[in-house]
Design a protein around this motif. Structure first.
Motif: not given
Length: 213
Positions: A149-163
């Protein structure tokens, strides 16, 4: 582009690993590490243990010198350790190849690592070093870090998938509609790994949304 490598290593092949023989239900999580000329990861968390002297439980750990208790919150203990200079393994491989350690969580089954490389080439060199020095690792995921989302709000793919899955299954509802065990089964990972993935994802979201940089 920064790339995240996730891998596992046998519990017994890592310093602190023998603690699981005496305390099989314990979980150990190392603090994050930025590589340095002198390899030291002084702090780690111990969870799920109920012993009067948690320091004594770690006295016989291979490749680890003095260990002392720094703080405790309910059944979580913050420990400080001195790593032996003779240690050769995952941590020395990370330091030698300038690979930051994001998380490392150990249970009686295995250690789960998440590290970051500035490129896939850097991570390939790390993997080659491990192979050449008989350091046992098994890669479980390799993916680029990207903003969600925007600049800098970084998650890995696996973290985003889990959340996202946890949100969709009602884990964050009150009362909860799902459990760590159920979500972990759906993702094909252990409950401990999912819990660690949640913590990493939450930490990154907080760092990049609520904390002034």
């Amino acid at each position: 582009m920064a790339t995240v490598l996730e891998f596992t290593s046998p519990a017994a092949d890592f310093p602190l690993g023998s603690i699981f023989e005496a305390l099989p239900e314990v979980e150990v999580e190392l603090e994050r590490l930025i590589p340095h000329d002198t390899l030291i990861i002084p702090y780690f968390w111990v969870r799920g243990v109920a012993v009067d002297d948690v320091e004594a439980a770690f006295e016989s750990q291979a490749s680890v010198g003095h260990i002392r208790l720094i703080d405790s919150v309910e059944d979580e203990y913050l420990m400080r350790a001195e790593w032996g200079e003779e240690y050769v393994g995952v941590l020395s491989a990370l330091a030698r190849n300038n690979i930051p350690l994001l998380t490392a969580v150990g249970t009686k089954d295995e250690w789960n690592f998440e590290v970051r490389g500035e490129s896939q080439e850097a991570l390939s060199e790390f993997r080659s070093y491990c192979q050449e020095n008989d350091i046992p690792i098994e890669v479980t995921a390799l993916h680029a870090m990207r903003p969600i989302q925007g600049d800098g709000y970084v998650l890995t793919d696996t973290q985003q998938e889990a959340l996202v899955l946890a949100y969709e299954r009602g884990y964050f509802d009150s009362p909860r509609e799902s459990s760590l065990e159920a979500i972990g089964e759906e993702l094909g990972i252990t409950q401990q790994s999912l819990s660690s993935r949640f913590r990493r994802g939450h930490r990154r979201l907080i760092e990049n949304t609520l904390i002034d940089q």
